[in-house]
Scaffold this motif. Structure first.
Motif, short mmCIF file in Angstrom:
data_model
loop_
_atom_site.label_atom_id
_atom_site.label_comp_id
_atom_site.label_asym_id
_atom_site.label_seq_id
_atom_site.Cartn_x
_atom_site.Cartn_y
_atom_site.Cartn_z
N VAL A 72 114.10 77.09 -36.06
CA VAL A 72 114.39 76.85 -34.66
C VAL A 72 113.09 76.84 -33.88
O VAL A 72 112.19 77.64 -34.13
N ALA A 73 112.99 75.93 -32.91
CA ALA A 73 111.78 75.82 -32.09
C ALA A 73 111.62 77.08 -31.25
O ALA A 73 112.60 77.64 -30.75
N PRO A 74 110.37 77.53 -31.06
CA PRO A 74 110.15 78.72 -30.24
C PRO A 74 110.46 78.46 -28.77
O PRO A 74 110.27 77.36 -28.27
N LYS A 75 110.96 79.49 -28.09
CA LYS A 75 111.25 79.40 -26.66
C LYS A 75 110.31 80.26 -25.83
O LYS A 75 110.15 80.03 -24.64
N TYR A 76 109.70 81.27 -26.48
CA TYR A 76 108.85 82.20 -25.76
C TYR A 76 107.53 82.38 -26.50
O TYR A 76 107.50 82.36 -27.72
N ARG A 77 106.44 82.54 -25.73
CA ARG A 77 105.12 82.71 -26.34
C ARG A 77 104.39 83.87 -25.66
O ARG A 77 104.43 84.02 -24.46
N ASN A 78 103.70 84.65 -26.49
CA ASN A 78 102.85 85.72 -25.98
C ASN A 78 101.51 85.09 -25.65
O ASN A 78 100.79 84.64 -26.54
N PRO A 79 101.11 85.01 -24.39
CA PRO A 79 99.86 84.34 -24.03
C PRO A 79 98.63 85.04 -24.60
O PRO A 79 97.61 84.40 -24.84
N ALA A 80 98.71 86.32 -24.84
CA ALA A 80 97.55 87.06 -25.34
C ALA A 80 97.27 86.77 -26.80
O ALA A 80 96.12 86.62 -27.21
N THR A 81 98.32 86.66 -27.60
CA THR A 81 98.11 86.49 -29.04
C THR A 81 98.58 85.15 -29.58
O THR A 81 98.23 84.77 -30.69
N LEU A 90 116.39 89.80 -33.17
CA LEU A 90 115.84 90.89 -32.38
C LEU A 90 114.60 90.44 -31.61
O LEU A 90 113.82 89.63 -32.10
N GLN A 91 114.44 91.00 -30.42
CA GLN A 91 113.24 90.69 -29.65
C GLN A 91 112.03 91.29 -30.35
O GLN A 91 112.09 92.41 -30.84
N PRO A 92 110.93 90.55 -30.39
CA PRO A 92 109.72 91.11 -31.00
C PRO A 92 109.17 92.25 -30.14
O PRO A 92 109.42 92.32 -28.93
N ASN A 93 108.40 93.11 -30.77
CA ASN A 93 107.84 94.28 -30.07
C ASN A 93 106.98 93.89 -28.88
O ASN A 93 107.00 94.56 -27.85
N TRP A 94 106.19 92.81 -29.01
CA TRP A 94 105.34 92.41 -27.91
C TRP A 94 106.16 92.04 -26.67
O TRP A 94 105.77 92.33 -25.55
N SER A 101 107.33 96.91 -19.23
CA SER A 101 106.29 97.12 -18.22
C SER A 101 106.60 96.40 -16.91
O SER A 101 105.79 96.43 -15.99
N GLY A 102 107.76 95.74 -16.84
CA GLY A 102 108.18 95.13 -15.57
C GLY A 102 108.09 93.62 -15.53
O GLY A 102 108.47 93.02 -14.53
N LYS A 103 107.58 92.99 -16.56
CA LYS A 103 107.50 91.53 -16.55
C LYS A 103 108.88 90.94 -16.81
O LYS A 103 109.78 91.60 -17.34
N LYS A 104 109.05 89.67 -16.44
CA LYS A 104 110.32 88.98 -16.65
C LYS A 104 110.19 88.03 -17.84
O LYS A 104 109.11 87.49 -18.10
N ILE A 105 111.29 87.84 -18.52
CA ILE A 105 111.27 87.02 -19.73
C ILE A 105 110.87 85.56 -19.41
O ILE A 105 110.27 84.88 -20.22
N ASP A 106 111.18 85.12 -18.17
CA ASP A 106 110.82 83.74 -17.78
C ASP A 106 109.32 83.51 -17.79
O ASP A 106 108.87 82.38 -17.93
N GLU A 107 108.55 84.57 -17.65
CA GLU A 107 107.09 84.44 -17.66
C GLU A 107 106.57 84.01 -19.03
O GLU A 107 105.45 83.53 -19.14
N PHE A 108 107.37 84.21 -20.06
CA PHE A 108 106.94 83.88 -21.42
C PHE A 108 107.58 82.60 -21.95
O PHE A 108 107.31 82.18 -23.07
N ALA A 109 108.42 81.96 -21.14
CA ALA A 109 109.13 80.75 -21.58
C ALA A 109 108.16 79.59 -21.76
O ALA A 109 107.17 79.45 -21.05
N LEU A 110 108.43 78.78 -22.76
CA LEU A 110 107.60 77.60 -23.01
C LEU A 110 108.08 76.42 -22.20
O LEU A 110 109.19 76.25 -21.88
#
Length: 110
Positions: A72-81, A90-94, A101-110
């Motif tokens: 399946v194509a990725p929907k979310y990306r960790n900008p740091a790594t 399951l959601q990854p640890n990152w 820490s207060g961030k929203k999942i939309d911030e990581f959407a591709l």
């Protein structure tokens, strides 16, 4: 001399065998009736949505038994790594840490 308990256990085992024999006979008779009706009316297994697998096996279970599914194509990306997550499983640890820490999942959407 056989105790009353042993005699009752033997009787219970015999009854269990009789019940199983009757169940198998009813099952065989039901299958024969179903096949006859299918043949009479021209119904196929494909029309019923059945599988040719073991009884009680669902099409989804049959698919899962055939091997892994498509990637399946990725929907979310960790900008740091650059790590990604498809949004399945399951959601990854990152991502858990970032959401905690207060961030929203939309911030990581591709």
């Amino acid at each position: 001399m056989i105790s009353q308990k042993a005699a009752l256990e033997k009787q219970a085992a015999e009854l269990h065998d009789q019940i199983e024999t009757a169940r198998q006979g009813e099952h065989t008779e039901a299958v024969a009736q179903i096949k006859a009706l299918m043949e009479k009316h021209g119904v196929t297994m494909a029309e019923l949505g059945g599988t040719k697998g073991k009884p009680g096996r669902t099409p989804r279970a049959a698919k899962a038994a055939n091997g892994p599914g498509r990637k399946v194509a990725p929907k979310y990306r960790n900008p740091a790594t650059g790590d990604t997550w498809s949004g399945r499983g399951l959601q990854p640890n990152w991502l858990k840490a970032a959401l905690a820490s207060g961030k929203k999942i939309d911030e990581f959407a591709l």
